[in-house]
Scaffold this motif. Structure first.
Motif, short mmCIF file in Angstrom:
data_model
loop_
_atom_site.label_atom_id
_atom_site.label_comp_id
_atom_site.label_asym_id
_atom_site.label_seq_id
_atom_site.Cartn_x
_atom_site.Cartn_y
_atom_site.Cartn_z
N TYR A 28 0.84 -1.21 0.00
CA TYR A 28 0.00 0.00 0.00
C TYR A 28 0.87 1.25 0.00
O TYR A 28 0.59 2.22 -0.71
CB TYR A 28 -0.91 -0.02 1.23
CG TYR A 28 -2.04 0.98 1.20
CD1 TYR A 28 -3.25 0.67 0.61
CD2 TYR A 28 -1.89 2.24 1.76
CE1 TYR A 28 -4.30 1.58 0.58
CE2 TYR A 28 -2.93 3.16 1.74
CZ TYR A 28 -4.13 2.82 1.15
OH TYR A 28 -5.16 3.73 1.12
N PHE A 29 1.91 1.23 0.78
CA PHE A 29 2.86 2.35 0.85
C PHE A 29 3.42 2.64 -0.54
O PHE A 29 3.45 3.79 -0.99
CB PHE A 29 3.98 1.98 1.83
CG PHE A 29 5.05 3.01 1.99
CD1 PHE A 29 4.95 3.99 2.98
CD2 PHE A 29 6.18 3.00 1.20
CE1 PHE A 29 5.95 4.94 3.14
CE2 PHE A 29 7.18 3.94 1.35
CZ PHE A 29 7.06 4.92 2.33
N ASP A 30 3.87 1.60 -1.23
CA ASP A 30 4.51 1.79 -2.53
C ASP A 30 3.55 2.22 -3.62
O ASP A 30 3.94 2.91 -4.57
CB ASP A 30 5.21 0.49 -2.96
CG ASP A 30 6.49 0.23 -2.17
OD1 ASP A 30 7.04 1.19 -1.59
OD2 ASP A 30 6.93 -0.94 -2.13
N THR A 31 2.28 1.81 -3.51
CA THR A 31 1.33 2.09 -4.59
C THR A 31 0.44 3.30 -4.34
O THR A 31 -0.34 3.67 -5.22
CB THR A 31 0.44 0.86 -4.85
OG1 THR A 31 -0.24 0.50 -3.64
CG2 THR A 31 1.27 -0.33 -5.34
N HIS A 32 0.56 3.91 -3.17
CA HIS A 32 -0.32 5.04 -2.85
C HIS A 32 0.44 6.31 -2.45
O HIS A 32 -0.11 7.16 -1.76
CB HIS A 32 -1.30 4.67 -1.74
CG HIS A 32 -2.35 3.71 -2.18
ND1 HIS A 32 -2.12 2.35 -2.33
CD2 HIS A 32 -3.66 3.90 -2.53
CE1 HIS A 32 -3.23 1.76 -2.73
NE2 HIS A 32 -4.17 2.67 -2.87
N GLY A 33 1.67 6.42 -2.90
CA GLY A 33 2.36 7.70 -2.69
C GLY A 33 3.64 7.65 -1.92
O GLY A 33 4.38 8.63 -1.90
N GLY A 34 3.96 6.52 -1.25
CA GLY A 34 5.23 6.37 -0.57
C GLY A 34 5.51 7.46 0.44
O GLY A 34 4.64 7.93 1.18
N LEU A 35 6.76 7.89 0.48
CA LEU A 35 7.19 8.88 1.46
C LEU A 35 6.44 10.19 1.33
O LEU A 35 6.19 10.88 2.33
CB LEU A 35 8.70 9.12 1.32
CG LEU A 35 9.62 7.99 1.76
CD1 LEU A 35 11.07 8.32 1.41
CD2 LEU A 35 9.49 7.73 3.26
N GLU A 36 6.07 10.57 0.13
CA GLU A 36 5.38 11.84 -0.08
C GLU A 36 4.07 11.91 0.69
O GLU A 36 3.73 12.92 1.29
CB GLU A 36 5.12 12.07 -1.57
CG GLU A 36 4.36 13.35 -1.85
CD GLU A 36 4.00 13.52 -3.32
OE1 GLU A 36 3.26 14.47 -3.64
OE2 GLU A 36 4.44 12.69 -4.15
N VAL A 37 3.32 10.81 0.68
CA VAL A 37 2.00 10.79 1.32
C VAL A 37 2.07 10.31 2.77
O VAL A 37 1.37 10.85 3.63
CB VAL A 37 1.03 9.90 0.51
CG1 VAL A 37 -0.28 9.70 1.26
CG2 VAL A 37 0.77 10.52 -0.85
N PHE A 38 2.93 9.32 3.06
CA PHE A 38 2.91 8.69 4.38
C PHE A 38 4.06 9.11 5.28
O PHE A 38 3.95 9.02 6.50
CB PHE A 38 2.91 7.17 4.23
CG PHE A 38 1.80 6.65 3.38
CD1 PHE A 38 0.49 6.71 3.80
CD2 PHE A 38 2.06 6.13 2.11
CE1 PHE A 38 -0.55 6.25 3.01
CE2 PHE A 38 1.03 5.66 1.31
CZ PHE A 38 -0.27 5.73 1.75
#
Length: 295
Positions: A28-38
């Motif tokens: 989920y981290f990799d497919t939904h924005g990674g560091l930018e979002v989480f």
């Protein structure tokens, strides 16, 4: 049954904060924005009332095994939980470059709307729970799950650190070892199987009666499993699950659950399948029993 994020498969260590992310959370981290979002992970995953949760700088990830795909991984409602919801406002007369959400009574507009729409929209952020606000010479907007921050000096849009704020405010109520750098609680899970004991008040239930269900959940050492999430469903032997008879509850300190289920929605002469599924976010278990509905 239920399905859990496999901790033994792909995982990644973030040296910056000293925590691992693995399985479904990493995907989920990799497919939904990674560091930018989480942002970076700031806790290890741990069981919270049968839900596996993990905190990041900007969000909380939750594993809901009983949800349909693709909604097993959800972000926690940090904006709501920390009280950032503002009173609803009327729908604006001018709607160009603006979307009004009657669900919460707030709009998303212009550069906030562009970022919101291009990064997952309502599915990721939830609904807006405030209009634009000014904080520390920046313009911000709160959503149910995330916070957006726009810096007028740089024209840069970013996701605010709601996860860090929540953990800071609630540190005393979180498991201490979940906040220890290098902790990998999922991989260290001891018991690998559960035993679910299901007791029913009656093997034959009249339409005017209730089916009493008692559930005991123990691990492979025989110890009760507290704070696990349990889903109880009922369906005719050759039919679909009856939503009105579906319950999701948590086990008590003794690993027990007690329910009373009405059977009026089933026809007399029907064999009903009672299914019990349990999870603490890592380990899952399943059991089934039959009972007859009669006059």
């Amino acid at each position: 049954p239920g399905g859990d994020p496999p901790p033994s498969q792909e995982r990644r260590f973030f040296q910056e904060t000293g925590f691992w992310v693995s399985g479904a959370f990493l995907s989920y981290f990799d497919t939904h924005g990674g560091l930018e979002v989480f942002g970076y992970p700031i806790s290890a995953p741990y069981n919270n009332h049968g839900i596996l949760v993990q905190y990041f700088q900007k969000a909380r990830m939750e594993w809901h095994p009983f949800n349909p795909d693709p909604y097993k991984v959800q972000l926690g409602l940090l904006g709501e939980e920390m009280g950032f919801r503002r009173p609803p406002v009327a729908s604006p007369r001018v709607s160009i470059g603006r979307v009004y959400y009657p669900e919460t009574g707030h709009s998303v507009a212009h550069m906030f709307l562009r970022y919101f729409a291009s990064h997952g929209g309502v599915d990721l952020f939830g609904y807006p729970i405030s209009e634009l606000l000014i904080e520390n010479q920046r313009i911000v907007q709160y959503f149910q799950r995330l916070k957006l921050v726009w810096d007028p000096g740089t024209s840069w849009m970013s996701v605010g650190n709601l996860g860090e704020l929540y953990v800071s405010l609630h540190r005393d109520s979180l498991p201490p070892d979940a906040l220890m750098r290098g902790s990998y609680r999922v991989a260290g899970r001891g018991p690998v199987s559960w035993r679910i004991l299901v007791g029913m008040g009656r093997s034959v239930v009249g339409l005017e009666r209730m089916q009493e269900v008692r559930i005991l959940l123990t691990d492979d050492r025989g110890d009760p499993v507290a704070d696990a999430q349990v889903r109880v469903t009922v369906r005719p032997q050759d039919g679909e699950i009856i939503e009105e008879l579906t319950h999701i509850v948590a086990t008590d300190d003794q690993g027990r659950v007690t329910l009373s289920l009405p059977v009026a929605d089933l026809r007399p002469g029907t064999w009903a399948v009672l299914t019990v599924e349990a999870t603490d976010g890592v380990v899952t278990g399943r059991a089934q029993e039959l009972f007859l509905v009669w006059y």
